[in-house]
Scaffold this active site. Structure first.
Site, PDB file in Angstrom:
ATOM      1  N   CYS A   8      38.540  35.306  42.626  1.00 21.25           N
ATOM      2  CA  CYS A   8      39.738  35.580  41.829  1.00 21.25           C
ATOM      3  C   CYS A   8      39.504  35.083  40.407  1.00 21.25           C
ATOM      4  O   CYS A   8      38.401  34.661  40.071  1.00 21.25           O
ATOM      5  CB  CYS A   8      40.977  34.964  42.458  1.00 21.25           C
ATOM      6  SG  CYS A   8      41.011  33.177  42.477  1.00 21.25           S
ATOM      7  N   SER A   9      40.528  35.108  39.609  1.00 22.09           N
ATOM      8  CA  SER A   9      40.331  34.771  38.198  1.00 22.09           C
ATOM      9  C   SER A   9      39.979  33.298  38.002  1.00 22.09           C
ATOM     10  O   SER A   9      39.108  32.984  37.212  1.00 22.09           O
ATOM     11  CB  SER A   9      41.552  35.160  37.359  1.00 22.09           C
ATOM     12  OG  SER A   9      42.706  34.541  37.858  1.00 22.09           O
TER      13      SER A   9
END
Length: 100
Positions: A8-9
């Site tokens: 994910c980020s």
């Protein structure tokens, strides 16, 4: 042993999902290594995984990640609803379905 990588980020929000996926795997009797990383760490982690799932917030990177990983390893995006509700069972089932 099945190795599932969540990307994910920042790797933070996905940590709770990892815990729930591990619990679900344990309940199903599945031996699995499940971990989460931020997107910039993908190059050094991609070869350790059997399947890579992206958080919905980096859905835009799907093509780039598939190209980096190659066609022999499944890469897909976690369903927004399952991610938002932290549904570890559904996300684990999704990962397993990608492995055939």
């Amino acid at each position: 042993m099945i190795r599932i990588l969540l990307c994910c980020s920042a790797g933070m929000s996905t940590s709770l999902l990892v815990q729930k996926m591990r619990k679900s795997a344990e309940e199903k009797g599945i031996e699995a290594e499940i971990w989460a990383i931020p997107q910039p760490e993908l190059p050094e982690n991609k070869d350790k995984a059997d399947v890579i799932l992206l958080g919905p917030q980096i859905r835009f990177a799907l093509g780039e990640v598939r190209e980096m990983v190659g066609p022999e390893k499944p890469v897909d995006v976690i369903e927004l609803r399952d991610y938002g509700t932290m549904n570890g069972k559904k996300v684990l089932d999704f990962a397993l379905s990608k492995l055939g």
